[in-house]
Scaffold this motif. Sequence first.
Motif, short mmCIF file in Angstrom:
data_model
loop_
_atom_site.label_atom_id
_atom_site.label_comp_id
_atom_site.label_asym_id
_atom_site.label_seq_id
_atom_site.Cartn_x
_atom_site.Cartn_y
_atom_site.Cartn_z
N GLY A 1 -54.46 8.84 20.77
CA GLY A 1 -55.13 7.86 21.63
C GLY A 1 -54.62 8.03 23.05
O GLY A 1 -54.62 9.14 23.58
N ASN A 2 -54.13 6.96 23.66
CA ASN A 2 -53.59 7.02 25.02
C ASN A 2 -52.10 7.34 25.04
O ASN A 2 -51.51 7.48 26.11
CB ASN A 2 -53.83 5.70 25.76
CG ASN A 2 -55.29 5.48 26.06
OD1 ASN A 2 -56.03 6.43 26.25
ND2 ASN A 2 -55.71 4.23 26.10
N ARG A 3 -51.46 7.40 23.89
CA ARG A 3 -50.02 7.68 23.80
C ARG A 3 -49.81 9.20 23.83
O ARG A 3 -50.44 9.93 23.09
CB ARG A 3 -49.45 7.08 22.51
CG ARG A 3 -47.96 7.16 22.42
CD ARG A 3 -47.44 6.40 21.20
NE ARG A 3 -47.89 6.98 19.95
CZ ARG A 3 -48.64 6.34 19.04
NH1 ARG A 3 -49.04 5.09 19.25
NH2 ARG A 3 -48.99 6.93 17.92
N ILE A 4 -48.92 9.64 24.72
CA ILE A 4 -48.66 11.07 24.88
C ILE A 4 -47.19 11.35 24.57
O ILE A 4 -46.31 10.59 24.98
CB ILE A 4 -48.98 11.54 26.31
CG1 ILE A 4 -50.45 11.27 26.65
CG2 ILE A 4 -48.65 13.02 26.49
CD1 ILE A 4 -50.80 11.51 28.10
N THR A 5 -46.95 12.45 23.87
CA THR A 5 -45.59 12.90 23.60
C THR A 5 -45.45 14.33 24.09
O THR A 5 -46.19 15.21 23.65
CB THR A 5 -45.26 12.84 22.09
OG1 THR A 5 -45.33 11.48 21.67
CG2 THR A 5 -43.87 13.39 21.80
N PHE A 6 -44.51 14.57 25.00
CA PHE A 6 -44.10 15.92 25.38
C PHE A 6 -42.86 16.23 24.57
O PHE A 6 -41.98 15.39 24.45
CB PHE A 6 -43.72 15.99 26.87
CG PHE A 6 -44.86 16.29 27.78
CD1 PHE A 6 -45.22 17.60 28.06
CD2 PHE A 6 -45.58 15.26 28.36
CE1 PHE A 6 -46.27 17.87 28.90
CE2 PHE A 6 -46.63 15.53 29.21
CZ PHE A 6 -46.98 16.84 29.48
N TYR A 7 -42.76 17.44 24.04
CA TYR A 7 -41.57 17.80 23.29
C TYR A 7 -41.20 19.24 23.54
O TYR A 7 -42.02 20.06 23.94
CB TYR A 7 -41.74 17.52 21.80
CG TYR A 7 -42.87 18.26 21.11
CD1 TYR A 7 -42.63 19.44 20.42
CD2 TYR A 7 -44.16 17.76 21.15
CE1 TYR A 7 -43.66 20.11 19.78
CE2 TYR A 7 -45.20 18.42 20.51
CZ TYR A 7 -44.93 19.60 19.82
OH TYR A 7 -45.95 20.26 19.20
N TRP A 8 -39.91 19.55 23.32
CA TRP A 8 -39.35 20.86 23.58
C TRP A 8 -38.05 21.01 22.82
O TRP A 8 -37.52 20.04 22.29
CB TRP A 8 -39.14 21.07 25.08
CG TRP A 8 -38.14 20.12 25.67
CD1 TRP A 8 -36.81 20.33 25.87
CD2 TRP A 8 -38.38 18.78 26.14
NE1 TRP A 8 -36.20 19.23 26.43
CE2 TRP A 8 -37.15 18.25 26.60
CE3 TRP A 8 -39.52 17.97 26.20
CZ2 TRP A 8 -37.03 16.97 27.12
CZ3 TRP A 8 -39.39 16.69 26.72
CH2 TRP A 8 -38.16 16.22 27.17
N GLY A 9 -37.50 22.21 22.77
CA GLY A 9 -36.21 22.45 22.15
C GLY A 9 -35.27 23.13 23.13
O GLY A 9 -35.71 23.86 24.02
N SER A 10 -33.98 22.85 22.97
CA SER A 10 -32.96 23.45 23.83
C SER A 10 -31.63 23.41 23.10
O SER A 10 -31.22 22.34 22.64
CB SER A 10 -32.87 22.68 25.15
OG SER A 10 -31.83 23.19 25.96
N GLN A 11 -30.98 24.56 22.98
CA GLN A 11 -29.64 24.63 22.40
C GLN A 11 -29.56 23.98 21.01
O GLN A 11 -28.60 23.31 20.69
CB GLN A 11 -28.63 23.97 23.34
CG GLN A 11 -28.65 24.46 24.77
CD GLN A 11 -28.21 25.92 24.88
OE1 GLN A 11 -27.25 26.32 24.26
NE2 GLN A 11 -28.93 26.70 25.67
N GLY A 12 -30.59 24.17 20.18
CA GLY A 12 -30.59 23.62 18.83
C GLY A 12 -30.92 22.14 18.74
O GLY A 12 -30.78 21.53 17.69
N MET A 13 -31.35 21.56 19.86
CA MET A 13 -31.73 20.15 19.86
C MET A 13 -33.19 20.03 20.27
O MET A 13 -33.65 20.71 21.18
CB MET A 13 -30.86 19.35 20.85
CG MET A 13 -29.38 19.33 20.51
SD MET A 13 -28.99 18.63 18.89
CE MET A 13 -29.25 16.90 19.20
N GLY A 14 -33.90 19.16 19.58
CA GLY A 14 -35.28 18.86 19.94
C GLY A 14 -35.32 17.58 20.74
O GLY A 14 -34.59 16.63 20.45
N CYS A 15 -36.13 17.56 21.76
CA CYS A 15 -36.27 16.39 22.63
C CYS A 15 -37.75 16.05 22.76
O CYS A 15 -38.59 16.94 22.79
CB CYS A 15 -35.72 16.68 24.02
SG CYS A 15 -34.01 17.21 24.01
#
Length: 167
Positions: free
Chosen positions: A124-138
């Motif tokens: 819907g109107n909710r957006i999630t940006f995600y990525w990984g770095s050094q074995g951690m997901g954000c």
Amino acid sequence: MAIGVAIGSSPGWVPANSAVDRPVFAERADIAFAVYAPEQRHPVEVAAEQRDQLANWLSRRLDRPLSIPSLREYGYSLIGGRLLPGESGPAAQFMYQNASGARLTIYIAAVQKDATAFWLFRDGNRITFYWGSQGMGCALTGYVSEPQLRSMAIEVCSLLGQSFRSR
């Protein structure tokens, strides 16, 4: 219906194939936002006034040094955070709010492999940006315009990546 796209090094957006392409941590981040962001009485376990305690506690639980990014330049102030279950262990959530009451969250959890690009999905109107770095997901989630959330995600990724590398 959730829609996903990748933001790679090439200009523009690259469509993702389906929700199957989305890692579990990103879906958990989106769900945690949907559950806790509307909460008025208990949106967080530890309030922003205890920022150092919050950072230390979640760093110990995730076995990684965590810094709490400032989003003040975007008009958002930290209201606190909480410990959540992740796919394979504990996860952290930091919640922010702007002057009009809109909230966004940063979700952090251990992941098997790093992403090489920013990804996003929308429900819907909710957006999630995600990525990984050094074995951690954000993941950064909110009801924010795509360009503004993307700008915040790039800054948050940089700040959190620095703390992950200091392990």
